[in-house]
Design an enzyme around this catalytic site. Sequence first.
Site: not given
Ligand SMILES: Nc1ncnc2c1ncn2[C@@H]1O[C@H](COP(=O)(O)OP(=O)(O)OP(=O)(O)O)[C@@H](O)[C@H]1O
Ligand SMILES: [Mg+2]
Length: 205
Positions: A16-17, A21, A89
Amino acid sequence: MEKMSEKGFTIWFTGLSGAGKTTISKMVSEKLRERGRKVELLDGDIVRRNLSKGLGFSKEDRDINIRRIGFVCHLLSKNGVVAIAAAISPYESVRQENRKLISDYVEVHARCPIDVLKERDAKGLYKKALAGEIQNFTGVSDPYESPENPDVVCDSDKESPEESAAKVIIKLEELGYIESEKTASGYTKEEEEKVNERLKALGYL
Ligand SMILES: Nc1ncnc2c1ncn2[C@@H]1O[C@H](COP(=O)(O)OP(=O)(O)OP(=O)(O)O)[C@@H](O)[C@H]1O
Ligand SMILES: [Mg+2]
């Protein structure tokens, strides 16, 4: 004979967002580059501004986006590059299609309960989606199908990003995609990091 250290493969992050990731995939990219690997990171946000510019968020468009990223990962990884995809995805069937296309495919589920994500809301998108200002928002007004057989699960509500990245590296070592680097303690660097992160979380360090 291709040297094992030059074998390309794909790491596919789904989730999820806000589940982590981008954060984890960047760390994994760094760790692999430090080991001398060529790495290309295809991040969903960036791909949607170029390769998939103009696509929307219907199931059809999402599937096209994921197929395109899958095709690029396939090309890169068959030429010795480590391709990393970091896009929501949400649909299992197109993820399976990619898994079939890309022979060396490692799936990572960046997992986090939706309530934590709404709270975290790093990009302010959940607030907007919940207010009805964004349509087809995964997890709020659009489906997310959890992967059936992920190779790694990173629970980002329980682990630190460092710990999650270390888990991915350990799995790549176990699968033989990268060589394990044992330190004097007999553990690999990532195993040590994972243990230290755990001890820190428990207040021992
Ligand atoms: N174990 C972890 N792994 C990754 N991120 C973490 C973790 N614990 C806390 N976080 C926090 O969660 C958030 C993850 O955001 P990130 O932008 O990486 O998500 P994303 O899955 O790429 O979302 P999107 O689909 O919107 O791009 C960050 O603020 C990060 O610091
Ligand atoms: Mg992202």
